[in-house]
Design an enzyme around this catalytic site. Structure first.
Site, PDB file in Angstrom:
ATOM      1  CE1 TYR A  67      21.242   8.755  29.755  1.00  0.00           C
ATOM      2  CE2 TYR A  67      23.485   7.580  29.691  1.00  0.00           C
ATOM      3  CZ  TYR A  67      22.523   8.513  30.252  1.00  0.00           C
ATOM      4  OH  TYR A  67      23.232   9.676  30.931  1.00  0.00           O
ATOM      5  CG  HIS A 134      19.402   9.210  35.396  1.00  0.00           C
ATOM      6  ND1 HIS A 134      19.405   8.734  34.292  1.00  0.00           N
ATOM      7  CD2 HIS A 134      20.234  10.551  35.002  1.00  0.00           C
ATOM      8  CE1 HIS A 134      20.038   9.467  33.239  1.00  0.00           C
ATOM      9  NE2 HIS A 134      20.379  10.173  33.550  1.00  0.00           N
ATOM     10  CB  SER A 213      27.570  18.194  29.642  1.00  0.00           C
ATOM     11  OG  SER A 213      26.610  17.393  29.430  1.00  0.00           O
ATOM     12  N   PRO A 214      31.288  17.793  30.398  1.00  0.00           N
ATOM     13  CG  PRO A 214      33.482  16.853  30.386  1.00  0.00           C
ATOM     14  CD  PRO A 214      31.790  16.741  30.102  1.00  0.00           C
ATOM     15  N   GLY A 216      30.460  21.378  27.508  1.00  0.00           N
ATOM     16  CA  GLY A 216      29.210  22.202  27.294  1.00  0.00           C
ATOM     17  C   GLY A 216      28.385  21.630  26.091  1.00  0.00           C
ATOM     18  NE  ARG A 217      23.894  18.634  27.841  1.00  0.00           N
ATOM     19  CZ  ARG A 217      23.427  17.625  28.333  1.00  0.00           C
ATOM     20  NH1 ARG A 217      23.452  16.544  27.957  1.00  0.00           N
ATOM     21  NH2 ARG A 217      22.516  17.532  29.392  1.00  0.00           N
ATOM     22  CG  PHE A 220      33.547  24.862  25.829  1.00  0.00           C
ATOM     23  CD1 PHE A 220      33.819  26.191  25.743  1.00  0.00           C
ATOM     24  CD2 PHE A 220      32.667  24.452  26.804  1.00  0.00           C
ATOM     25  CE1 PHE A 220      33.361  27.159  26.614  1.00  0.00           C
ATOM     26  CE2 PHE A 220      32.174  25.474  27.632  1.00  0.00           C
ATOM     27  CZ  PHE A 220      32.248  26.828  27.563  1.00  0.00           C
ATOM     28  CB  SER A 221      33.908  20.150  20.314  1.00  0.00           C
ATOM     29  OG  SER A 221      34.191  19.498  21.302  1.00  0.00           O
ATOM     30  N   GLY A 223      31.946  25.568  19.126  1.00  0.00           N
ATOM     31  CA  GLY A 223      31.268  27.104  19.381  1.00  0.00           C
ATOM     32  C   GLY A 223      29.872  26.846  18.561  1.00  0.00           C
TER      33      GLY A 223
END
Length: 348
Positions: A67, A134, A213-214, A216-217, A220-221, A223
């Site tokens: 990262y 990783h 990624s719970p 969905g990146r 789901f915040s 759309g």
């Protein structure tokens, strides 16, 4: 119903795996603070965010050598200096390095040791709590890599060993060399492949599950609107599921999640995160964020109680399918992480 705005929900602790590691039930993925989701964020703001997370009970912080590379570990190390390291669990990763500007997956023992020494220095610690491979080096028997990690455990440089994006067979072979404490994998309402073989394998072996990624990146915040606000350089712009030809199909999934969330009195991201939390006491999601308001919302997901009928409804819509792969072609994932047999390697 989620906690009301301003209500301080304290994150509880769970046992992760069966080797003795305990972490906060929700962790904080730190990647986006430094890499892949647009330009690096201001360091003082990110340190403030990490300190706020600790105040709310989050002690599990996830970073990695790649990262940046390196800059995220340096940031996390700065945020946790001054004795704070002793109160938290730092998870970092090796296994993806840059050679002549190109990304390479590597599990060679000499590299494993050098990477560990580098991470220890950047994080400012004497021992890494949870050290993941990783990505799996498919050129090298997994036993070779885990053998070197076992030595690092014996030397007191790492406490627990983890794998990320590993196949079930790789997990079994690694666990036979040294107990694996946690497997990190992508798991959310729209990423369910791991449930077929990998999750059952982890549970059979007593290995904890860390879900990245719970949300969905970030899908789901917000759309499909997510794509309108991505910064230049944000790699999500290139993910197959977020391409125009797929977003139109996938946004219906978000809309249905949003409808259920409205009935439950929470946000769609809280509902999606609560679903992951409800998958078992051996699961620790690590949603990432760079904003305190989003962190508050994520913590609020812990107070969302899903009934059997809620879970059944979510299961039904999640099973309807998502359009597009998780990553573009050529990215090494759990789907192709089997390694050569050790017997073949010895005779070579």
């Amino acid at each position: 119903m989620a906690a009301a705005a301003g209500e301080e929900v304290k994150v509880p602790r769970i046992k992760l795996g069966s080797q003795g590691l305990e972490v906060s039930a929700q962790g904080l993925g730190c990647m986006g603070m430094s890499a892949f989701y647009g330009p690096p964020k201001p360091e003082p703001d990110m340190i403030k965010l990490i300190h706020y997370a600790i105040d709310r009970g989050i002690t599990h912080f996830d970073t990695a050598e790649m990262y940046g590379p390196y800059t995220n570990e340096i940031l996390v190390g700065k945020a946790l200096k001054g004795g704070i390291q002793e109160k938290v669990e730092i998870a970092t990763k090796f296994g993806v390095r840059f050679v002549d500007g190109k990304r390479e997956v590597c599990g060679d023992p000499a590299y494993v040791r050098a990477a560990c020494e580098g991470s220890l220095k950047r994080l400012g610690v004497d021992c890494i709590d949870l050290y993941y491979q990783h990505r799996i080096d498919t050129r090298l028997p997994i036993e070779i890599t885990i053998g070197e990690l076992k030595k690092l455990v014996e030397e007191g440089k790492i406490k627990y060993i983890g794998l990320s994006e590993a196949s079930a067979s790789t997990i079994r072979r690694a666990h036979a060399v040294h107990p694996i404490t946690a497997v990190q994998l992508e798991w959310s309402l729209w990423t369910r492949d791991v449930e077929e073989e990998i999750i059952p394998t982890c549970r059979e072996l007593g290995i904890g599950i860390v879900a990245y990624s719970p949300l969905g990146r970030g899908f789901f915040s917000s759309g499909a609107k997510l794509m309108e606000n991505l910064a230049d350089g944000d790699f999500r712009k290139f993910l197959p599921r977020l391409q125009p030809e797929n977003v139109e199909h996938n946004k219906s999934l978000f809309e249905r999640v949003n409808d259920i969330a409205s009935r439950k009195g929470c946000t769609p991201s809280q509902l999606a995160l609560a679903w992951v939390h409800h998958q078992g006491s051996d699961v620790c999601p690590i949603p990432g964020t760079t904003k305190i308001e989003n962190l508050k919302e994520n913590i609020g997901a812990l107070s969302v109680k899903l009934l059997a009928e809620d879970l059944a409804e979510l299961e039904c819509l999640a099973s309807s399918g998502v359009k597009g792969d998780r990553y573009g072609s050529g990215t090494a994932t759990w789907q192709n992480s089997d390694t050569p047999p050790l017997s073949t390697w010895k005779s070579a």
